[in-house]
Design a protein around this motif. Structure first.
Motif, PDB file in Angstrom:
ATOM      1  N   ALA A   1      27.995  32.738  37.742  1.00 16.02           N
ATOM      2  CA  ALA A   1      27.911  34.001  37.017  1.00 16.02           C
ATOM      3  C   ALA A   1      28.387  33.795  35.584  1.00 16.02           C
ATOM      4  CB  ALA A   1      28.752  35.074  37.699  1.00 16.02           C
ATOM      5  N   ASN A   2      27.682  34.376  34.647  1.00 18.01           N
ATOM      6  CA  ASN A   2      28.060  34.293  33.245  1.00 18.01           C
ATOM      7  C   ASN A   2      29.129  35.335  32.930  1.00 18.01           C
ATOM      8  OD1 ASN A   2      27.945  33.393  30.615  1.00 18.01           O
ATOM      9  ND2 ASN A   2      25.714  33.485  30.494  1.00 18.01           N
ATOM     10  N   GLY A   3      29.877  35.085  31.857  1.00 15.23           N
ATOM     11  CA  GLY A   3      30.861  36.053  31.412  1.00 15.23           C
ATOM     12  C   GLY A   3      32.232  35.856  32.041  1.00 15.23           C
ATOM     13  N   ASP A   4      33.179  36.610  31.548  1.00 12.38           N
ATOM     14  CA  ASP A   4      34.574  36.497  31.976  1.00 12.38           C
ATOM     15  C   ASP A   4      34.836  37.445  33.140  1.00 12.38           C
ATOM     16  OD1 ASP A   4      37.271  36.209  32.241  1.00 12.38           O
ATOM     17  OD2 ASP A   4      37.761  36.617  30.135  1.00 12.38           O
ATOM     18  N   LEU A   5      34.940  36.903  34.334  1.00 15.40           N
ATOM     19  CA  LEU A   5      35.196  37.701  35.530  1.00 15.40           C
ATOM     20  C   LEU A   5      36.593  37.461  36.089  1.00 15.40           C
ATOM     21  CD1 LEU A   5      31.784  37.339  37.439  1.00 15.40           C
ATOM     22  CD2 LEU A   5      32.457  39.054  35.745  1.00 15.40           C
ATOM     23  N   ARG A   6      37.461  36.839  35.299  1.00 16.72           N
ATOM     24  CA  ARG A   6      38.788  36.503  35.806  1.00 16.72           C
ATOM     25  C   ARG A   6      39.581  37.729  36.243  1.00 16.72           C
ATOM     26  NH1 ARG A   6      41.249  33.427  30.891  1.00 16.72           N
ATOM     27  NH2 ARG A   6      39.973  35.028  29.858  1.00 16.72           N
TER      28      ARG A   6
ATOM     29  N   ILE B   1      38.854  31.262  43.374  1.00 12.15           N
ATOM     30  CA  ILE B   1      38.466  32.323  44.304  1.00 12.15           C
ATOM     31  C   ILE B   1      37.963  31.661  45.584  1.00 12.15           C
ATOM     32  CG2 ILE B   1      36.939  34.298  44.677  1.00 12.15           C
ATOM     33  CD1 ILE B   1      36.769  34.376  41.492  1.00 12.15           C
ATOM     34  N   TYR B   2      38.551  32.014  46.706  1.00 10.84           N
ATOM     35  CA  TYR B   2      38.214  31.394  47.980  1.00 10.84           C
ATOM     36  C   TYR B   2      37.216  32.267  48.745  1.00 10.84           C
ATOM     37  CZ  TYR B   2      42.243  28.576  46.775  1.00 10.84           C
ATOM     38  OH  TYR B   2      43.123  27.737  46.114  1.00 10.84           O
ATOM     39  N   VAL B   3      36.073  31.676  49.068  1.00 10.73           N
ATOM     40  CA  VAL B   3      34.983  32.397  49.722  1.00 10.73           C
ATOM     41  C   VAL B   3      34.607  31.679  51.014  1.00 10.73           C
ATOM     42  CG1 VAL B   3      32.578  33.142  49.521  1.00 10.73           C
ATOM     43  CG2 VAL B   3      34.090  33.261  47.522  1.00 10.73           C
ATOM     44  N   ALA B   4      34.565  32.415  52.115  1.00 10.67           N
ATOM     45  CA  ALA B   4      34.175  31.850  53.405  1.00 10.67           C
ATOM     46  C   ALA B   4      32.675  32.026  53.613  1.00 10.67           C
ATOM     47  CB  ALA B   4      34.939  32.531  54.531  1.00 10.67           C
ATOM     48  N   ASP B   5      32.021  30.960  54.038  1.00 12.90           N
ATOM     49  CA  ASP B   5      30.590  30.982  54.356  1.00 12.90           C
ATOM     50  C   ASP B   5      30.458  30.973  55.881  1.00 12.90           C
ATOM     51  OD1 ASP B   5      27.892  30.333  54.869  1.00 12.90           O
ATOM     52  OD2 ASP B   5      27.699  29.285  52.956  1.00 12.90           O
ATOM     53  N   ILE B   6      30.186  32.134  56.463  1.00 12.25           N
ATOM     54  CA  ILE B   6      30.133  32.257  57.927  1.00 12.25           C
ATOM     55  C   ILE B   6      28.977  31.445  58.508  1.00 12.25           C
ATOM     56  CG2 ILE B   6      30.105  33.860  59.867  1.00 12.25           C
ATOM     57  CD1 ILE B   6      32.471  34.165  57.904  1.00 12.25           C
TER      58      ILE B   6
ATOM     59  N   LYS C   1      37.910  42.187  46.132  1.00 16.90           N
ATOM     60  CA  LYS C   1      36.899  41.537  46.959  1.00 16.90           C
ATOM     61  C   LYS C   1      35.509  42.142  46.786  1.00 16.90           C
ATOM     62  CE  LYS C   1      40.138  40.130  50.631  1.00 16.90           C
ATOM     63  NZ  LYS C   1      41.367  40.552  49.937  1.00 16.90           N
ATOM     64  N   THR C   2      35.436  43.456  46.747  1.00 24.18           N
ATOM     65  CA  THR C   2      34.136  44.122  46.645  1.00 24.18           C
ATOM     66  C   THR C   2      33.458  43.803  45.320  1.00 24.18           C
ATOM     67  OG1 THR C   2      34.901  45.929  48.071  1.00 24.18           O
ATOM     68  CG2 THR C   2      32.957  46.344  46.706  1.00 24.18           C
ATOM     69  N   ALA C   3      34.207  43.896  44.232  1.00 22.16           N
ATOM     70  CA  ALA C   3      33.635  43.620  42.913  1.00 22.16           C
ATOM     71  C   ALA C   3      33.209  42.167  42.792  1.00 22.16           C
ATOM     72  CB  ALA C   3      34.648  43.973  41.828  1.00 22.16           C
ATOM     73  N   LEU C   4      34.011  41.258  43.324  1.00 18.16           N
ATOM     74  CA  LEU C   4      33.663  39.843  43.230  1.00 18.16           C
ATOM     75  C   LEU C   4      32.423  39.523  44.059  1.00 18.16           C
ATOM     76  CD1 LEU C   4      37.147  38.078  43.358  1.00 18.16           C
ATOM     77  CD2 LEU C   4      35.529  38.061  41.458  1.00 18.16           C
ATOM     78  N   ALA C   5      32.346  40.058  45.267  1.00 14.96           N
ATOM     79  CA  ALA C   5      31.174  39.791  46.106  1.00 14.96           C
ATOM     80  C   ALA C   5      29.895  40.228  45.405  1.00 14.96           C
ATOM     81  CB  ALA C   5      31.319  40.509  47.441  1.00 14.96           C
ATOM     82  N   LEU C   6      29.950  41.347  44.722  1.00 20.27           N
ATOM     83  CA  LEU C   6      28.778  41.851  44.005  1.00 20.27           C
ATOM     84  C   LEU C   6      28.446  40.985  42.800  1.00 20.27           C
ATOM     85  CD1 LEU C   6      26.661  44.099  43.595  1.00 20.27           C
ATOM     86  CD2 LEU C   6      28.377  45.328  42.254  1.00 20.27           C
ATOM     87  N   ARG C   7      29.461  40.694  41.995  1.00 17.67           N
ATOM     88  CA  ARG C   7      29.220  39.972  40.749  1.00 17.67           C
ATOM     89  C   ARG C   7      28.944  38.483  40.939  1.00 17.67           C
ATOM     90  NH1 ARG C   7      31.709  44.502  39.929  1.00 17.67           N
ATOM     91  NH2 ARG C   7      31.446  45.620  37.955  1.00 17.67           N
TER      92      ARG C   7
END
Length: 219
Positions: A109-114, A134-139, A192-198
């Motif tokens: 993703a581009n831009g500053d999402l920190r 950011i830790y993301v689980a891949d089910i 979590k919600t904002a990160l999943a979307l972005r």
């Protein structure tokens, strides 16, 4: 934000990481354990690409080609060697996914999402921490591992137990590396919600936690 509104990453190249420095370091494991702590006051000073490479290798890098079930081994264990935890690296310009096999950062993703790597009440006070992991689980990866496919891997609650533990193993590797290198680390919750979307995650991916990394403030 719709997919059409998400910043394009077409102009972002993959970043080739320097080869991690595996030479013996001055700090022993026991010294790193003694120094391990959460440091929340983190400077905005950037960390070098070499240090970032070393950090990510310590987190969940490839440490052997002959790992369990015919898959490469990692510095952090995972359920049936599924390696279901992805580490996303949020920096000032963009967010990247750590590609441990090719030792690269793949743009996501581009831009500053920190800021989204913090909870809303923490965001303003910690806006310029140089690196947010950011830790993301891949089910899907967990349920389709080439390793031993125990029935529990298809049970939602068992899946949670595995991916939370596996993320914790990676975060502790980060803590120990930072303790040995004089860096600050802070494991915490995130939006979590904002990160999943972005980050454009699939339905079978889960944002778990984030970990701030940088140099201690006023050091």
């Amino acid at each position: 934000m719709t997919s059409a509104e998400q910043p394009s990453i077409s102009n972002l190249p993959r970043i080739r990481l320097p080869v991690p420095r595996h030479a013996r370091r001055d700090v022993s494991l026991f010294e790193a354990l003694e120094r391990r702590r959460t440091i929340r006051q983190i400077s905005s000073a950037p960390i070098s690409l070499q240090t970032l490479s070393d950090l990510l290798w310590a987190a969940c890098g490839v440490n052997r080609t002959d790992g369990p079930f015919g898959v490469t081994g990692r510095t952090a264990a995972s359920a049936s060697n599924s390696q279901e935890i992805d580490v996303y690296v949020a920096m000032r310009d963009a967010v990247y996914r750590f590609d441990a096999l090719d030792l690269e950062l793949a743009p996501v993703a581009n831009g500053d999402l920190r800021g989204y790597a913090m909870t809303p009440d923490q965001r303003d006070a910690n806006a310029d921490i140089p690196v947010q992991l950011i830790y993301v689980a891949d089910i899907h990866r967990l349920t389709h591992t080439r390793g031993f496919r125990e029935p529990g891997l298809h049970d939602v609650e068992t899946q949670k137990a595995y991916y939370y533990v596996d993320a914790g193993m990676i975060s502790e590797n980060v803590y120990l590396f930072c303790a040995g290198e004089g860096l600050a680390a802070w494991f915490h919750n995130c939006d979590k919600t904002a990160l999943a979307l972005r980050l454009g995650l699939r339905e079978d991916q889960r944002v778990l936690f984030a970990q701030s990394v940088g140099y201690p403030e006023n050091v």
